[in-house]
Design an enzyme around this catalytic site. Sequence first.
Site, short mmCIF file in Angstrom:
data_model
loop_
_atom_site.label_atom_id
_atom_site.label_comp_id
_atom_site.label_asym_id
_atom_site.label_seq_id
_atom_site.Cartn_x
_atom_site.Cartn_y
_atom_site.Cartn_z
N ARG A 1 0.83 -1.21 0.00
CA ARG A 1 0.00 0.00 0.00
C ARG A 1 0.86 1.26 0.00
O ARG A 1 1.87 1.33 0.70
CB ARG A 1 -0.95 -0.01 1.21
CG ARG A 1 -1.96 -1.13 1.14
CD ARG A 1 -2.73 -1.33 2.43
NE ARG A 1 -3.67 -0.24 2.68
CZ ARG A 1 -4.49 -0.20 3.75
NH1 ARG A 1 -4.46 -1.19 4.63
NH2 ARG A 1 -5.33 0.80 3.91
N SER B 1 -8.26 9.27 3.47
CA SER B 1 -8.41 10.32 4.48
C SER B 1 -7.49 10.11 5.67
O SER B 1 -7.36 10.99 6.52
CB SER B 1 -9.86 10.38 4.96
OG SER B 1 -10.20 9.19 5.66
N GLN B 2 -6.85 8.94 5.76
CA GLN B 2 -6.00 8.64 6.91
C GLN B 2 -4.79 9.56 6.98
O GLN B 2 -4.31 9.87 8.08
CB GLN B 2 -5.56 7.18 6.87
CG GLN B 2 -6.69 6.20 7.10
CD GLN B 2 -6.29 4.76 6.84
OE1 GLN B 2 -5.17 4.46 6.42
NE2 GLN B 2 -7.22 3.84 7.08
N ASP C 1 -16.24 0.84 4.38
CA ASP C 1 -16.02 -0.47 4.97
C ASP C 1 -17.28 -1.33 5.05
O ASP C 1 -17.23 -2.45 5.57
CB ASP C 1 -15.40 -0.32 6.37
CG ASP C 1 -13.92 0.05 6.29
OD1 ASP C 1 -13.30 -0.20 5.24
OD2 ASP C 1 -13.38 0.58 7.27
N LYS D 1 -6.87 -0.74 -0.29
CA LYS D 1 -7.03 -1.34 1.03
C LYS D 1 -6.09 -2.54 1.17
O LYS D 1 -5.07 -2.63 0.50
CB LYS D 1 -8.50 -1.72 1.24
CG LYS D 1 -9.46 -0.53 1.17
CD LYS D 1 -9.24 0.44 2.31
CE LYS D 1 -10.26 1.56 2.32
NZ LYS D 1 -10.10 2.45 3.48
#
Length: 430
Positions: A120, A165-166, A309, A336
Amino acid sequence: MDVIVRPTPTLQGEFGALSSKNYTTRYLLVAALSEGVSTIYHPAHSEDSDAIRRCIADLGAVLTEDEEKIVVQGFGRHPRDVKELNVGNAGAVLRFLMAVAALSPEVTFVNTYPDSLGKRPHDDLIQALGQLGVEVEHNNGRLPITIRGGKPQGGRITVSGAVSSQYLSALLFLTPLLEEDSEIIVLDDLKSKVVIGQTLEVMEQAGITVDAADDYMSFQVPGRQAYAAKSYTVQGDYPGSAAVLAAAAVTKSDVTIHRLAEKSKQGERAIVDVLRMMEVPLTHENGTVHVQGNGILKAVEFDGDAATDAVLAMVAAAVFAEGTSRFYNVENLRYKECDRITDYLAELTRAGAKVEERRDEIIVHGTPEGVEGGVTINAHYDHRVIMALTVVGLRARQPLRIKDAHHVAKSYPQYFDHLRSLGANVEWVE
């Protein structure tokens, strides 16, 4: 270990939803960033929440836990000097702690899941940390990642919201602790805005002031703030419950799940609205969802960005709906634990479902008569894929074998126990 899911026509029973993974992660983080003693009631227990427990303890927080709560003595803006941190396969934990690591001289995040988290990208956060004066050594934006910080400086910071958004949440958690005031500007689009609402809610509960624009595209963050030591109660988890609710929707059922607040800021609460749109008989009141499924569902169209999610569970239900369903604005599913569009749809197709993918859409041609099954499918080490494929297996004509289903423990270790308690015919096999 693998799981075999056999056709299960009826489900019946009730239980309390597991505790929210997202809120547990955020409460543990703000507790660690305070300099006092905080208490978190009903924290989640999963591989991801265990990862942040382990990492904040490595950074100097002192944790004491019993069956009901966890007590955290924080380290404030002075984390312990550690050389390595292992976040397991927890992407949000990695990104939040990359920001916290900016307060440390040098920390390396190791790569223990090369086929999942190790693939990722984190480039957008790496670039933003560079604007704070933090040096980051990385492998083309991927793990292993070394953060060389110590004295990050606030000011004007830009960060892309197009992938996750993390990255923005990570910056929001860090910047109140800096000497300077900060302005955070979001470039491109912002995915999963609803999750930023959760971050801001938790920060406000911890006594932090942030002036957010209504569209969450810019933020004014005063510096020299301190996280207060507080008591927090973790609410029930909609993302995990979404798969159980979908299972109840596609079977003849009488299933009740408690601890799911109607006014939760979790975007995945939309699973209830989507099942209603599918004409699934259900009620939601006083924090309890009661599904009396008849296995008959109607197709829907749904913007999945605010409920990332829960989308895979919605898609699993749509496999058995009458008509063609469309889930759009979901490109961030590709970034993800696996590519939750290409990989998930490949396994659905193998099981007998009729699905199509677009760059940012999932299209489902419903088969109310059920799918064939009778195959072994690969869950790609992804907990959400495992849960959703299990829903499909309940309405397959022949058993489905899901490989490496133990990875469900990343977020919901009790998933198969809860399904079995409702009467689902699932069993673990070597």
